[in-house]
Motif scaffolding. Structure first.
Motif, short mmCIF file in Angstrom:
data_model
loop_
_atom_site.label_atom_id
_atom_site.label_comp_id
_atom_site.label_asym_id
_atom_site.label_seq_id
_atom_site.Cartn_x
_atom_site.Cartn_y
_atom_site.Cartn_z
N LEU A 101 -47.05 -79.53 -93.23
CA LEU A 101 -47.46 -79.44 -94.12
C LEU A 101 -47.26 -79.35 -95.83
N THR A 106 -49.77 -68.77 -94.74
CA THR A 106 -48.34 -68.89 -95.04
C THR A 106 -47.82 -69.97 -94.72
N GLY A 107 -46.59 -70.54 -95.88
CA GLY A 107 -46.66 -72.04 -94.78
C GLY A 107 -45.96 -72.29 -93.50
N ALA A 110 -48.52 -78.78 -88.09
CA ALA A 110 -49.02 -76.87 -88.22
C ALA A 110 -49.81 -77.08 -87.28
N ASN A 123 -48.99 -71.41 -90.63
CA ASN A 123 -48.81 -72.53 -90.52
C ASN A 123 -50.50 -72.83 -91.47
N GLN A 124 -50.46 -72.45 -92.44
CA GLN A 124 -51.97 -72.48 -93.63
C GLN A 124 -52.87 -72.80 -93.03
N ARG A 139 -56.93 -76.94 -97.29
CA ARG A 139 -55.71 -76.48 -98.21
C ARG A 139 -55.47 -76.85 -99.57
N LYS A 172 -52.11 -83.32 -96.78
CA LYS A 172 -51.14 -82.65 -96.29
C LYS A 172 -50.49 -82.88 -94.88
#
Length: 397
Positions: free
Chosen positions: A183, A74-75, A83, A92-93, A204, A179
């Motif tokens: 992100l 998830t973002g 992040a 946080n990816q 990512r 990123k």
């Protein structure tokens, strides 16, 4: 003639000592053979785990027409400022590609725990960030990710892994990828990542088999790593130098090794007990689930300070060297599913040359052998780690 029944026959002391000596010699000859047979069995089991992961990756690609993402999930969680922040409200990816693979190597039950929210505990679907010790799935010990030759177990690690994603031959942007810390994909970050992130997996980013222009049979997909045992080993713990220093010289940390015990650091390693090799199977950080084809297998780890971002240890760019508890090398999985054993003596070009004109990593702003698009400066080993650099591989490995 009848013998006197009262006279008893027995071994003399000399005879007894000779028998004991013979037994000792036989045991001495037998034990190494037994140990070698056991290690051969463990090595075969480890190789089978790599084959299982290779099959899972191909099945994943067949199902979704892409590779699992190293740095997915998830973002940015609500309220998170970067992040790398530890939060229970999202991941946080920061999830490794192993998380997405779970249903494809017989871990459906664990995948269902992760993909569904744990309402009673306050964790969202796909879980919190990977260092959260209160989230049960992150501490799972998954047999398919472990090598029987590696004795590492338990705290301070969460769930350990001996299998890691191949990230190429440069550490630049190896954690954030295209990123920034929020992100958000930026032009500068994407340009740097395109130049430096040359491995099978791009952090990512979505990638496919079609992106492996050098051919699946010529590109490393995942590699083996040894997990840390708390002994300050150079292959499972890292020390720190400035980013630009390690960019120019991958061996910049080597002088910190103990001169009397060169396989161990002579200084305090970076990041405390939690910043160690293979300590979080669910974390996409290069220290935990990344492999790079820069220094030969079982060489030292070395990380940059990432001072420009103020990043904590978990977000460090690390020369994430392949390693194992096997004698003389480690396993790698090629993109076509073939498992090979690579020796420590594989030809690795200029990785051990402290000459910035020849040993520097490929990156934006690099010149000569480190200019974007250059063939790997790290010989056969580096060539096996790049997906589209057009190297010609004519040597056996």
């Amino acid at each position: 003639m009848n013998r006197n029944p009262s006279v008893r026959r027995a071994f003399t002391l000399v005879e007894l000592l000779v028998v004991i000596a013979i037994i000792g010699v036989l045991v001495g000859l037998l034990l190494p053979a037994v140990q070698a047979a056991r290690e051969a069995a463990r090595r075969m089991s480890c190789s089978n785990n790599f084959k299982q992961i290779g099959l899972a990756i191909h099945n994943y690609h067949s199902a979704y027409s892409q590779l699992p993402v190293q740095g997915g999930g998830t973002g940015l969680a609500v309220g998170a400022t970067a992040a790398w922040e530890d939060t229970a409200l999202g991941n946080n990816q920061r999830l490794s590609m192993l998380v997405g693979l779970l249903p494809f190597f017989e871990q459906q039950a664990l995948w269902e725990q992760i993909s569904n929210p744990q309402v009673n505990n306050g964790f969202p679907a796909m879980g919190p960030t990977p260092e959260n010790t209160n989230y049960g799935p992150w501490g799972a010990n998954i047999p398919a990710l472990r090598c029987p030759s590696d004795p590492g177990d338990g705290l301070p690690a969460l769930g350990r892994t001996n299998i890691a994603a191949s990230l190429g031959d440069s550490i630049v942007r190896s954690w954030l990828g295209t990123k920034n810390e929020l992100l958000v994909r930026t032009t500068t970050d994407a340009q740097q990542a395109r130049a430096a992130c040359r491995g099978f997996f791009t952090p990512r980013e979505t990638s496919r088999f079609r992106d492996i222009l050098d051919g699946l049979a010529n590109t490393i997909c995942v590699g083996e790593i040894a997990t840390d045992l708390g002994d300050n080993s150079v292959s499972t713990r890292s020390v720190e130098v400035a980013d630009e220093t390690v960019y120019l010289n991958p061996s910049a940390c080597l002088p910190n090794a103990d001169p009397t015990r060169p396989r161990f650091w002579g200084v305090t390693p970076q990041g405390g007990s939690g910043f160690a090799r293979g300590f979080r199977w669910a974390d996409s950080g290069p220290m935990y689930t990344g492999v790079m084809t820069i220094l030969p297998p079982n060489s030292e780890l070395c990380n940059g300070d990432s001072s420009t971002l103020g990043a904590p240890d978990q977000a460090k760019e690390v020369v994430a060297t392949a390693s194992s508890r096997h004698q003389g090398g480690c396993h790698i999985l090629m993109g076509d599913g073939a498992v090979k054993f690579i020796t420590d003596s594989i030809e690795a070009g200029t990785s051990r040359t402290a000459d910035s004109t020849t040993s520097a990593m490929v990156r934006t702003g690099g010149t000569l052998t480190s200019a974007p698009g250059s063939r790997s400066p790290y010989g056969l080993w580096g060539s096996l780690g790049t997906r589209a650099s057009k190297e010609t591989i004519s040597e056996e490995f």
